[in-house]
Write an enzyme that holds these catalytic residues in place. Structure first.
Site, PDB file in Angstrom:
ATOM      1  N   ASP A   1       0.822  -1.202   0.000  1.00 10.03           N
ATOM      2  CA  ASP A   1       0.000   0.000   0.000  1.00 10.03           C
ATOM      3  C   ASP A   1       0.864   1.265   0.000  1.00 10.03           C
ATOM      4  O   ASP A   1       1.971   1.252   0.529  1.00 10.03           O
ATOM      5  CB  ASP A   1      -0.895  -0.026   1.246  1.00 10.03           C
TER       6      ASP A   1
ATOM      7  N   HIS B   1       3.524   3.581  -8.730  1.00 10.10           N
ATOM      8  CA  HIS B   1       3.350   2.167  -9.090  1.00 10.10           C
ATOM      9  C   HIS B   1       4.622   1.602  -9.724  1.00 10.10           C
ATOM     10  O   HIS B   1       4.999   0.462  -9.458  1.00 10.10           O
ATOM     11  CB  HIS B   1       2.153   1.987 -10.026  1.00 10.10           C
TER      12      HIS B   1
ATOM     13  N   LEU C   1      11.767 -19.968  -4.123  1.00 10.17           N
ATOM     14  CA  LEU C   1      10.658 -19.144  -3.622  1.00 10.17           C
ATOM     15  C   LEU C   1       9.533 -19.212  -4.643  1.00 10.17           C
ATOM     16  O   LEU C   1       9.795 -19.260  -5.843  1.00 10.17           O
ATOM     17  CB  LEU C   1      11.124 -17.678  -3.477  1.00 10.17           C
TER      18      LEU C   1
HETATM   19  C1  FPP Z   1      -1.484   0.326  -3.556  1.00 10.68           C
HETATM   20  O1  FPP Z   1      -1.080   1.674  -3.515  1.00 10.68           O
HETATM   21  C2  FPP Z   1      -0.947  -0.378  -4.706  1.00 10.68           C
HETATM   22  C3  FPP Z   1      -1.669  -0.895  -5.753  1.00 10.68           C
HETATM   23  C4  FPP Z   1      -3.137  -0.798  -5.869  1.00 10.68           C
HETATM   24  C5  FPP Z   1      -1.001  -1.587  -6.865  1.00 10.68           C
HETATM   25  C6  FPP Z   1       0.139  -2.477  -6.482  1.00 10.68           C
HETATM   26  C7  FPP Z   1       0.973  -2.628  -7.667  1.00 10.68           C
HETATM   27  C8  FPP Z   1       2.302  -2.612  -7.679  1.00 10.68           C
HETATM   28  C9  FPP Z   1       3.149  -2.551  -6.462  1.00 10.68           C
HETATM   29  C10 FPP Z   1       2.951  -2.643  -9.013  1.00 10.68           C
HETATM   30  C11 FPP Z   1       3.824  -3.805  -9.259  1.00 10.68           C
HETATM   31  C12 FPP Z   1       3.172  -5.106  -9.333  1.00 10.68           C
HETATM   32  C13 FPP Z   1       3.490  -6.057 -10.239  1.00 10.68           C
HETATM   33  C14 FPP Z   1       2.891  -7.413 -10.125  1.00 10.68           C
HETATM   34  C15 FPP Z   1       4.421  -5.782 -11.372  1.00 10.68           C
HETATM   35  P1  FPP Z   1      -2.184   2.773  -3.655  1.00 10.68           P
HETATM   36  O2  FPP Z   1      -2.267   3.173  -5.091  1.00 10.68           O
HETATM   37  O3  FPP Z   1      -3.440   2.279  -3.036  1.00 10.68           O
HETATM   38  O4  FPP Z   1      -1.563   3.938  -2.795  1.00 10.68           O
HETATM   39  P2  FPP Z   1      -2.354   5.023  -1.933  1.00 10.68           P
HETATM   40  O5  FPP Z   1      -3.094   4.257  -0.873  1.00 10.68           O
HETATM   41  O6  FPP Z   1      -1.273   5.853  -1.378  1.00 10.68           O
HETATM   42  O7  FPP Z   1      -3.257   5.739  -2.884  1.00 10.68           O
END
Ligand code: FPP
Length: 239
Positions: free
Chosen positions: A26, A43, A138
């Site tokens: 997150d 991201h 893993l």
């Molecule tokens: C949460 O942060 C994150 C996500 C919804 C996406 C997770 C994706 C990645 C870490 C990209 C890489 C993954 C792969 C499989 C290549 P948020 O956008 O909810 O952050 P916020 O709460 O600060 O808005």
């Protein structure tokens, strides 16, 4: 890596290494906003943090790493952000598979994959096939278009008319065959489960950090494992 890192890892290996670690990645958006960058930049950095986390997990001897990459609720985000995430998944799959093979890391995708484009579905299946091996160092489970309640309802439908126990019911979940997570990490200061691995986390130890996911690194991972090793897991019994 420095000598101190090696000492830390050595010390951790004297204790109980969690077999299965789950992570709610997150705070990508928050990380970007604080720097005046678009959410998509968060991201992109999040994908790098995932790569670091997988390497650390493999080095520590963790067998399974399950990460929440996209929830059933994430489709509600602005279309540009969803499109960017799909592009990032596709790009990572195209580029990273050889590195996974080299590191002997298997990758699996858990969730309702039918909602993704045929191209992305094919890339996911191909990555699973190419990284599949009898004894990976893993296994990284990427939970994608995943929701815990939907998973349980799906399992109820699959098990219809059969007599089930907790153990047999678990075989109808996406995580069939995996041990339950021992440790769940959530970044960015939110203290909730957000529909992640609801059934599987019944006895999981939780660990939270204020750090946003793009800032997650090996040092924080080792700190989480060290704190886990200090917990007494009773699972309803006595210590
Ligand atoms: C949460 O942060 C994150 C996500 C919804 C996406 C997770 C994706 C990645 C870490 C990209 C890489 C993954 C792969 C499989 C290549 P948020 O956008 O909810 O952050 P916020 O709460 O600060 O808005």
């Amino acid at each position: 890596m420095g000598i101190w890192t090696d000492i830390q890892r050595h010390q951790l290996r004297q204790g109980l290494i969690p077999r299965h670690v789950a992570i709610i990645m997150d705070g990508n958006g928050t990380w970007a906003r604080r720097r005046g960058l678009p959410r998509t930049a968060g991201h992109a950095r999040g994908a790098e943090a995932l790569r670091r986390a997988a390497t650390e997990a493999a080095t520590l001897g963790i067998q399974y790493l399950s990460v929440y990459a996209f929830s059933t609720e994430n489709w509600k985000r602005p279309p540009e952000e969803v499109a960017y995430l799909m592009k990032l998944f596709g790009q990572s799959l195209r580029e990273k598979v050889p590195e996974l093979v080299e590191q002997q890391i298997a990758i699996r995708f858990l969730g309702n994959l039918k909602k993704f484009s045929p191209t992305l579905q094919k890339l996911m299946r191909r990555a699973e096939q190419k990284t599949s091996r009898p004894a990976p160092r893993l296994t990284v489970n990427v939970l994608i278009n995943y929701g815990g309640r939907a998973e349980i309802i799906r399992a109820i439908q699959k098990s219809k008319n059969k007599k089930v126990s907790a153990a047999t019911f678990a075989q109808y979940l996406y995580t069939a065959g995996l041990p339950d997570p021992d440790l769940l990490i959530r970044t960015s200061g939110q203290l909730r489960l957000s529909n992640f691995l609801l059934w599987q986390s019944a006895y999981t130890e939780f660990w939270f950090t204020q750090k946003c996911w793009p800032d997650f690194n090996g040092r924080l991972f080792r700190q989480a494992v060290r704190d886990f090793q200090k917990r007494q897991r009773r699972q309803g019994g006595l210590a």
